[in-house]
Design an enzyme around this catalytic site. Structure first.
Site, PDB file in Angstrom:
ATOM      1  N   GLU A 117       5.832 -17.947   6.772  1.00  0.00           N
ATOM      2  CA  GLU A 117       4.536 -17.317   6.522  1.00  0.00           C
ATOM      3  C   GLU A 117       3.903 -17.938   5.278  1.00  0.00           C
ATOM      4  OE1 GLU A 117       4.015 -15.223   8.937  1.00  0.00           O
ATOM      5  OE2 GLU A 117       2.460 -13.795   8.330  1.00  0.00           O
ATOM      6  N   CYS A 121     -20.729   3.846 -28.997  1.00  0.00           N
ATOM      7  CA  CYS A 121     -20.063   4.774 -28.109  1.00  0.00           C
ATOM      8  C   CYS A 121     -18.556   4.653 -28.156  1.00  0.00           C
ATOM      9  CB  CYS A 121     -20.543   4.566 -26.703  1.00  0.00           C
ATOM     10  SG  CYS A 121     -19.858   3.091 -26.014  1.00  0.00           S
ATOM     11  N   LYS A 180       8.687  -8.434   6.102  1.00  0.00           N
ATOM     12  CA  LYS A 180       7.678  -8.961   7.017  1.00  0.00           C
ATOM     13  C   LYS A 180       6.472  -9.316   6.158  1.00  0.00           C
ATOM     14  CE  LYS A 180       5.367  -8.235  11.405  1.00  0.00           C
ATOM     15  NZ  LYS A 180       4.020  -8.688  11.023  1.00  0.00           N
ATOM     16  N   LYS A 223      16.677  -8.784  12.513  1.00  0.00           N
ATOM     17  CA  LYS A 223      17.052  -9.786  13.513  1.00  0.00           C
ATOM     18  C   LYS A 223      18.552  -9.722  13.770  1.00  0.00           C
ATOM     19  CE  LYS A 223      13.539 -12.865  11.667  1.00  0.00           C
ATOM     20  NZ  LYS A 223      13.205 -13.991  10.835  1.00  0.00           N
ATOM     21  N   SER A 226       5.530 -13.707  18.755  1.00  0.00           N
ATOM     22  CA  SER A 226       5.179 -12.569  17.928  1.00  0.00           C
ATOM     23  C   SER A 226       6.398 -11.649  17.855  1.00  0.00           C
ATOM     24  CB  SER A 226       4.005 -11.883  18.612  1.00  0.00           C
ATOM     25  OG  SER A 226       3.522 -10.873  17.801  1.00  0.00           O
TER      26      SER A 226
END
Ligand code: IVH
Length: 681
Positions: free
Chosen positions: A177, A440, A122, A298, A88
């Site tokens: 991801e 309308c 991220k 990083k 993580s």
């Protein structure tokens, strides 16, 4: 008022136990069904208060505390071992936190970082390891507890950006991801609605659910971006000394990476540069086609990564800089029904006010009545409110696990909420059966027709329009041009006003076809498409002669909308006839100066942002777009790689930042005005 991320201090052991239980059950629900009852920000806040308490009371720490395990502790672990653990990231929330992380990194590597910091988005989805052997994608593995993960190989072939076959026979594990882009999320929920399945409450939950699902009668497409690569089977790994160099090789193999996203991967030399980059990414965020929940920084050089090393759950050489949540949980307290310009009936959520990304949200779109029906939403439900690039916040499906039984049904209207006439659902949307030309829709449609970008009739506001309608003098936009001085004076209460309005009508008759056409308020068309249609056909009679197939050939016109547009144009024939009879211009100005190649903006794709001054003062976006198109260019609303010129006015923000990132040519208003001087004069 609820706040998105309260960090409540845990005052005693009971409170701590309760917090751990809550975090565990949220995490379990999230991993099981891809649907947690806590939003991300609330979960993070809860985890933070747990870890603050644990620091002060180490003897109370529970073995199953979510702070002690990767993935919050209860992910479905699975049985595929990760040879290199899937870790993580630790979080920071501001520049101070970033500086602290930087200082600790320098301590660990015994000196300043020399290889730079790689800065990338991220991505907000689910981590996955993609194993390629001899260039063939053979296995997908979820993160699980970091040491073991679930086999997700059944999803091979459904993930954009993760090819099943690479051009080289490499053996490597690519990590990244998987997510649902906003467009994929919408499609996913359409597919699920069609299959009677529960709607995904947000893209992240949808990704988790989609990856895990097997044997579904339908396929939901997701998207992959790589952020790491590790060796597999002791095979030879990529050459390269830096994260950037390795990720470039991954991209060269045809795998999408963080570098190939709109945000990209930027190597910064200092933390001050990193901070600036984080702020730039924050401004890009709203326009991205997918969700990000932060920025990852990083150490770029592998030797420095190795020197920094790892903690149990995260590397010391990387950090997640979390951005403010753009989603929050709140309660639905009511539903309002609005009828739009073209008679479309749209529900709006009334919410318990909640703060999302710096502003208080009280209303959000509920899309359309079918969304309410398909999602099973009820008054009193807890909902996720989600701020996207759109101006209007959106509500996604309810968090049904938080129901108390006190929720009440949302009653869908049986009649048009405005004129109480019928509802037409035949076109897939809910529309007032009176439509644009009657019922309308009349007042809003007249207001639209006289608006600045259409007939531009100054001094004819809703009050006078209503008086004209009430006096039975106007039943469509064509009637406006037939009004006599006496009628106008009667309705507005002033002869002087009648005279100035008559002068305005005379002026309006000279408007180009694109504005006249736009004023008709044809369904599924707006200003941009009206200009495209007018330019394509040149005259109103050519437009009327076009069938759906001919309309579908117009630039930017979605083919699926063409039949509806054609049908509506046909319905408006009598109005068009009235307008033409009154002397309204029915042709598009053919611009002088030869073919489009000789025009100053030929071949350019131009985006305008910020406020206009000097010779362009007071021009709104539509007028700027008209100008661009008259000068031979293509006007666009958002900056992309295709954009060739950005006109940056006062207060230019995220579009300017994006253009700078792409290296797009940026012109000031004055420079641009000079370029199109001929069209201005
Ligand atoms: S690097 C050892 N880079 O965030 C390196 N992770 O909160 C570990 N994530 O598990 C991860 N975008 O699922 C990295 N550009 C990115 C990322 C990213 C999203 C996810 C990833 C990770 C989680 C940590």
């Amino acid at each position: 008022m609820t706040t998105a991320a309260p960090v409540a201090p845990l005052t005693d052991r009971t409170a701590y136990e309760k917090a751990v239980e809550e975090a565990l059950s949220a995490s379990a629900a999230y991993h099981r069904a891809g649907d947690s009852h806590l939003d991300d920000a609330s979960y993070d806040a809860l985890a933070r208060s747990i870890s603050v308490y644990e620091r002060e009371h180490p003897d109370h720490i529970r073995a199953d505390s979510p702070t002690g395990k990767v993935g919050g502790g209860v992910a479905p672990v699975g049985d595929v071992a990760h040879r290199v653990p899937m870790l993580s990231l630790d979080n920071v929330f501001d520049s101070e936190g970033l500086e602290k992380w930087g200082a600790s990194l320098n301590r660990r590597i015994d000196g300043p970082v020399t290889g730079g910091y790689a800065v990338e988005p991220k991505l907000d989805g689910a981590a996955i390891a993609a194993r390629y052997r001899d260039g063939q994608l053979v296995q997908l593995v979820g993160r699980g507890d970091g040491a073991h993960g679930e086999d997700l190989s059944h999803a091979i072939g459904t993930i954009v950006g993760l090819p099943s076959q690479l051009p080289d026979r490499v053996t490597v594990e690519i990590r990244g991801e998987v997510l649902l882009t906003r467009a994929q999320f919408q499609t996913a929920n359409e597919i699920r609605a069609a299959h009677g399945a529960k709607l995904f409450s947000n893209p992240r939950n949808g990704t988790a659910g989609t990856l895990r699902a097997k044997d579904r009668p339908y396929v939901i497409e997701t998207t992959f971006f790589a952020y790491n690569a590790v060796p597999l089977d002791d095979a030879e790994f990529f050459d390269g000394e830096t994260h950037e160099a390795v990720m470039r090789q991954v991209a060269d193999l045809g795998v999408q990476t963080t570098e190939t996203t709109e945000v990209g991967l930027l190597v910064c030399g200092s933390l001050a540069e990193v901070q600036t980059r984080v702020e730039e990414i924050q401004t890009l965020r709203a326009e991205l086609p997918f969700g990000i929940d932060g920025v990852v920084i990083k150490a770029n050089r592998f030797s420095e990564q190795r020197a920094a090393g790892f903690a149990t759950r995260h590397p010391h050489w990387a950090i997640a800089y979390k951005l403010a949540a753009v989603e929050a949980q709140t309660k639905l307290v009511g539903v309002e029904w609005n009828v739009g310009r073209t008679g479309i009936i749209a529900p709006r959520a009334v919410l318990e006010p909640v703060e999302v990304d710096g502003s208080t949200v009280t209303y959000a779109t509920l899309h359309n009545p079918a969304f309410i029906r398909d999602s099973g939403l009820m008054i009193g439900d807890t909902v996720m409110v989600w701020k996207t690039g759109d101006v209007i916040p959106r509500v996604e499906a309810p968090v049904t696990s938080l129901r108390t039984g006190a929720e009440t049904e949302i009653v869908l209207p049986k009649a048009c909420p405005k004129c109480h006439g019928g509802i037409d659902t035949s076109g897939g949307r809910w529309e007032c059966a009176g439509g644009v030309d009657g019922g309308c829709g009349l007042l809003p449609s007249l207001k639209y027709a006289v608006g600045r970008d259409q007939f531009d009739i100054e001094g004819l506001g809703v009050t006078y329009l209503k008086a004209l309608v009430d006096a039975d003098l106007v039943s469509d936009v064509g009637d406006l041009f037939l009004l006599t001085r006496a009628q106008l004076a009667g309705a507005t209460g002033s002869e002087k006003r009648a005279d100035s309005l008559l002068a305005e009508f005379e002026k309006a008759k000279q408007q180009p076809l694109n504005r006249v056409f736009c004023a008709l308020g044809i369904v599924r068309t707006g200003r941009t498409l009206s200009r495209e249609i007018a330019r394509h056909f040149g005259t109103m009679s050519q437009i009327q002669a076009a069938d759906a197939a001919a309309l579908a050939e117009v630039n930017k016109l979605p083919g699926a909308n063409a039949p509806k547009i054609a049908a509506h144009i046909a319905v408006m024939a009598s109005v068009i006839e009235k307008l033409a009879g009154a002397g309204v211009n029915m042709t598009e100005r053919v611009s002088s100066g030869g073919g489009s190649a000789s025009k100053p903006l030929a071949g350019e794709v131009v985006v305008v942002t910020g406020g206009m001054h000097g010779p362009l003062a007071g021009r709104n976006r539509n007028e700027m777009n008209e100008l661009i198109e008259n000068a031979g260019g293509t006007a666009s609303g958002s900056v992309s790689k295709k954009t060739t010129i950005l006109v940056a006015g006062e207060g230019a923000g995220s579009k300017l930042a994006k253009a700078e990132q792409f290296g797009t040519k940026i012109l000031s208003e004055l420079e641009f005005a000079e370029l199109v001087a001929d069209q201005l004069s």
